[in-house]
Design a protein around this motif. Sequence first.
Motif, PDB file in Angstrom:
ATOM      1  N   UNK A 276       0.480  -1.925  43.552  1.00  0.00           N
ATOM      2  CA  UNK A 276       1.329  -0.703  43.373  1.00  0.00           C
ATOM      3  C   UNK A 276       2.071  -1.131  41.961  1.00  0.00           C
ATOM      4  N   UNK A 277       1.928  -0.542  41.045  1.00  0.00           N
ATOM      5  CA  UNK A 277       2.553  -0.709  39.660  1.00  0.00           C
ATOM      6  C   UNK A 277       3.668   0.333  39.243  1.00  0.00           C
ATOM      7  N   UNK A 278       3.630   1.524  39.816  1.00  0.00           N
ATOM      8  CA  UNK A 278       4.909   2.372  39.664  1.00  0.00           C
ATOM      9  C   UNK A 278       5.427   3.131  40.980  1.00  0.00           C
ATOM     10  N   UNK A 279       6.546   3.030  41.185  1.00  0.00           N
ATOM     11  CA  UNK A 279       7.202   3.509  42.530  1.00  0.00           C
ATOM     12  C   UNK A 279       8.081   4.313  41.961  1.00  0.00           C
ATOM     13  N   UNK A 280       8.117   5.698  42.497  1.00  0.00           N
ATOM     14  CA  UNK A 280       8.881   6.937  42.353  1.00  0.00           C
ATOM     15  C   UNK A 280       9.567   7.183  43.882  1.00  0.00           C
ATOM     16  N   UNK A 281      10.745   7.129  43.797  1.00  0.00           N
ATOM     17  CA  UNK A 281      11.429   7.705  45.078  1.00  0.00           C
ATOM     18  C   UNK A 281      12.564   8.578  44.839  1.00  0.00           C
ATOM     19  N   UNK A 282      12.291   9.868  45.495  1.00  0.00           N
ATOM     20  CA  UNK A 282      13.483  10.710  45.511  1.00  0.00           C
ATOM     21  C   UNK A 282      13.843  11.037  44.071  1.00  0.00           C
ATOM     22  N   UNK A 283      13.167  11.168  43.170  1.00  0.00           N
ATOM     23  CA  UNK A 283      13.477  11.301  41.699  1.00  0.00           C
ATOM     24  C   UNK A 283      14.240  12.572  41.430  1.00  0.00           C
ATOM     25  N   UNK A 284      15.208  12.704  41.024  1.00  0.00           N
ATOM     26  CA  UNK A 284      15.739  14.057  40.860  1.00  0.00           C
ATOM     27  C   UNK A 284      16.434  14.013  39.400  1.00  0.00           C
ATOM     28  N   UNK A 285      16.552  15.160  38.815  1.00  0.00           N
ATOM     29  CA  UNK A 285      17.292  15.322  37.372  1.00  0.00           C
ATOM     30  C   UNK A 285      17.733  16.690  37.467  1.00  0.00           C
ATOM     31  N   UNK A 286      18.912  16.943  37.374  1.00  0.00           N
ATOM     32  CA  UNK A 286      19.613  18.260  37.004  1.00  0.00           C
ATOM     33  C   UNK A 286      20.268  18.319  35.657  1.00  0.00           C
ATOM     34  N   UNK A 287      19.875  19.320  35.070  1.00  0.00           N
ATOM     35  CA  UNK A 287      20.859  19.661  33.699  1.00  0.00           C
ATOM     36  C   UNK A 287      21.728  20.864  33.963  1.00  0.00           C
ATOM     37  N   UNK A 288      22.743  20.582  34.095  1.00  0.00           N
ATOM     38  CA  UNK A 288      23.648  21.549  34.519  1.00  0.00           C
ATOM     39  C   UNK A 288      23.556  22.138  35.686  1.00  0.00           C
ATOM     40  N   UNK A 289      23.195  23.570  35.787  1.00  0.00           N
ATOM     41  CA  UNK A 289      23.068  23.903  37.153  1.00  0.00           C
ATOM     42  C   UNK A 289      21.485  24.110  37.190  1.00  0.00           C
ATOM     43  N   UNK A 290      20.609  23.715  36.357  1.00  0.00           N
ATOM     44  CA  UNK A 290      19.203  23.881  36.555  1.00  0.00           C
ATOM     45  C   UNK A 290      18.736  22.419  36.997  1.00  0.00           C
ATOM     46  N   UNK A 291      17.985  22.561  38.061  1.00  0.00           N
ATOM     47  CA  UNK A 291      17.083  21.329  38.821  1.00  0.00           C
ATOM     48  C   UNK A 291      15.600  21.031  38.062  1.00  0.00           C
ATOM     49  N   UNK A 292      15.517  20.176  37.197  1.00  0.00           N
ATOM     50  CA  UNK A 292      14.448  20.127  36.697  1.00  0.00           C
ATOM     51  C   UNK A 292      13.421  19.559  37.260  1.00  0.00           C
TER      52      UNK A 292
END
Lengths: 339, 244
Positions: free
Chosen positions: A19-35
Amino acid sequence: MFSLWADVPLATRSCDLNVMIEIEGLTKRFGPITAVAGIDLTVSKGEVLGFLGPNGAGKSTTMKMVTGFLAPTSGRVRVLGHDVTTETIAAQQAIGYLPEGAPAYGDMTPRQFLLFIAAVRGFRGHQAKARVAAAVGNTELDPVLDQPIETLSKGFKRRVGLAQAILHDPPVLIMDEPTDGLDPNQKHSVRTLIRAMSPEKAIIVSTHLLEEVAAICSRAVVIDRGRVVADGTPADLLRRSRHHNAVTLVLPSSRAETARTKLKSMNKVASVEQIARQNDLIELTAFPNPGAMLIEDVSAIAVAEKWDVRELYAEAGRLDDVFRALTTHDATRARENRA
Amino acid sequence: MSMIWPIFKREFTAYFATPLAYVFIVIFLFAMGAFTFFIGHFYENGIADLSVFFGYHPWLYLFLVPAISMRLWAEERHSGTMELLLTLPVPLWATVLGKYLAAWTFIGIALALTFPIWLTVNFLGSPDNGVILAGYIGSFLMAGGYLAIGAAISSATDNQVIAFVVSVVVCFLFTISGAPLVLDFFRAWAPLPVITAISSFSFLTHFIAISSGVIDVRDIIFFFSLTVLFLSVNVVLIDLRKAS
């Protein structure tokens, strides 16, 4: 005893060397927008993960967080066990990254640029030159090595970006639209290169070219509005297509009506579509009921009834069907974001 | 430390890869000469020192240093190379420092190329070369201060024009913060310690002190700590943009 592992959360299981990349619950918000809205993924050595989705679905934003360019609003990313937020440098050493649009310093030549990257990556003297030579060889940059990057064609610029990403032979390779702007020959050589590197690396490639997924990816992840909406092999995705196992035949229009009625009467057939072609020909496509195989039955009938068939083929499925069914139109998304 | 060198080298060579370096140096030297000889009446004064020459430095830097600093980060952001640069395995402070040192070295070269005026004054009379050396040191430190301010502002925008204008304004405030114009504004309502603090931020006061030949540690610490402060702001601003 054996069920012990099942209770251990994913994060602590990274002792799995592949396993080389583990992404967990990744979230990014720009102001009101959830990208990006809570992505979970693990990518292992040997996998080429095709990241699919409409423009603005969150593909690039996810890649920017995996490579440490953007900080996640929540969730985390680990590359070879290094948390990208807290052990950024260690993670970045393991990553080769081709950002969207393949940015490079336009006033430098590919040679100067790649030597700069080599120096930053800690290679000195002969070692640096050898690395640059290898990357240049793999991306066929020799003819333009001493021309300023800003004067190069789009195809060469893209390959300069690619050379920069693979220069240190990274275990993890992340490429945002690596074949965008390349002609079919260049696309072919980049894909060959990616396939050749894939056994030893974990690779994420974003694209909206669906044929690229079929050509190089061992796994396809479709994201829409920041969420994973499908995750499987390209063949899995094709099975979701309404064209999966559909049979198309082309025949003279005089036989079309008979053939159409006959096809519709078969139990395995769900529906039949008809398209007029040039030269008085008709194209009929029979869509199967779920799980049914049509090609043998259809071809047997066509021969028995002497339909004068000019073309007859079955399809594995069409990725654009799946893509359209899974994702939303950009105007719809923009309206929802505003609401 | 070894990480700073490649960043420094790339940034420094970039100045000379385009006409920017040559245009800047020519304008810098021309402006220095024009102010010293025509406006400052260097010959007519008949004094063998360079106080006239150094006196114009803060005002020239006010426009010329932001012209260098405006592109430092704004251009990287605009062209997309920011993403490349910040995903390379280099600590952010090293990238900030490498780019800053390259720009500062470049300004240092432009400043060093004013040496004919030093030759001239030595040919015409016998000036105190110690005072002149102090003037050059002070001028170089002051340029470093302006540059750090400009670098921090450049990192907050991807528009070079905005970076330039805002830098000029902020640098101007730092230059004249000891002048009556500014102090009178505060004197009406602010307590004395605040006024003293504001006036102590004046580039002019500290620069005049050094260039008069008295290298006081406090003046050096002023420019040094101001530079460190603004480079830290630079790092923080980039980090904030990452999280935005």
